[in-house]
Design an enzyme around this catalytic site. Structure first.
Site: not given
Ligand code: CAA
Length: 285
Positions: A119, A140, A152, A190
């Site tokens: 992540s 991801h 992702e 993130n």
């Protein structure tokens, strides 16, 4: 290369969800866990989530049985040998992920693609562990994997165009929408999400508002399915802190400084849903 057989390493929430979706979408999926007790646990959680879909009518009983036939759970990568695609979803530890990539390379079919579900760690660095980093990539997934529409895709410095294209096509086969990012701390998801959650925690720490009102403001005001404190609990406060640390160190910018309250919660073992207590309480059912 046509991908038919995939190996998923790590049977936690993410790995189980990823294996679930591969099997549901017609690929042969081999899930690797480190012990037979953990393998049994992973399989039970997949069956539970498929039952949930069946109960909601989003997965027929026949499709569920067919998906479970395509799924196997083993206790070593060697037992999964011959896969043309692998994705690792083990804990966020760089050395562990590099070690898994080396092992995957040994047991993969020629030309296989190796993906990491990290992540926030560097895909380029994880890929540096293998002989051919052009076939390594970040994939991801979002939690809960069977429900969330996005994957992702992260291109490491040496990821080839062909690898990138193949995993984008694979994401579409899984019924997901791929969106690409370059390999910078936190990628896009993130880098944007975690500072928002961190800021919500700062609002709570400063007494700007109550936990309920912070969540209500963001849930109803911004049409988010969960409030930020509820989402942080769902993701895991230790995971949120680890990602904030990656952003803070990676950019050296104080705007990514983890909230002292987030640190305190993690130190206290209040990790969110998984520990039964975070910003909210989660009594065992
Ligand atoms: N497996 C299969 N299906 C599941 C599931 C699972 N693990 N969890 C939920 N579902 C299904 C439910 O069966 C239900 O299906 P229908 O819509 O067909 O009825 C649907 O998902 C909604 O679930 P619920 O009715 O139980 O609950 P809800 O409406 O409150 O939704 C939620 C739950 C999907 C988690 C929703 O609250 C949500 O989308 N939250 C935000 C999640 C999010 O932001 N995820 C990303 C986190 S960040 C991340 O993952 C990346 C990272 O690196 C940290």
């Amino acid at each position: 290369m046509t991908i038919r057989r995939v190996c998923v390493v790590g049977g936690g929430t993410m790995g189980s969800g990823i294996a679930h979706v591969f099997a549901q979408r017609g690929l042969e999926a081999v899930l690797v866990e480190s012990s037979s007790a953990l393998a049994d646990k992973a399989l039970a959680s997949i069956v539970r989530n498929m039952d949930r879909q069946a109960a909601k009518g989003t997965l027929s009983a026949a499709d569920k049985e067919a998906a479970l036939k395509r799924l196997s759970v083993v206790t070593s990568i060697e037992k999964a040998a011959g896969f043309s695609f692998a994705v690792e979803a083990v804990p966020e530890n760089l050395e562990l992920k590099k070690k898994i990539f080396c092992e995957l390379e040994i047991h993969a079919a020629a030309g296989a693609i190796l993906a990491t579900n990290t992540s926030s760690l560097s895909v380029t660095e994880i890929a540096s562990a293998v002989k051919d980093p052009s076939r390594a990539v970040g994939m991801h997934f979002m939690n809960p994997v069977p429900v969330m529409a996005l994957v992702e895709i992260i291109r490491g410095l040496q990821t080839s165009d062909e690898t990138h294209r193949t995993v984008c096509e694979l994401a579409v086969r899984l019924g997901k929408t791929p969106a690409s990012a370059r390999d910078f701390p936190g990628f896009v998801s993130n880098r944007v999400l975690m500072p928002m959650l961190n800021e919500a925690i700062e609002c709570l720490r400063e007494g700007v508002s109550s936990r309920e009102d912070i969540d209500t403001i963001m849930r109803l005001g911004m049409a988010h399915p969960m409030g930020p404190l509820q989402l942080a609990d769902y993701i895991g406060l230790d995971v949120c802190l680890a990602i904030m640390e990656v952003l803070h160190q990676g950019f050296g910018d104080s705007k990514y400084r983890p909230s002292p309250l987030l640190r305190q919660m993690v130190r206290a073992g209040r990790l969110g849903v998984k520990s039964g207590r975070g910003f909210y309480d989660y009594p065992k059912k």
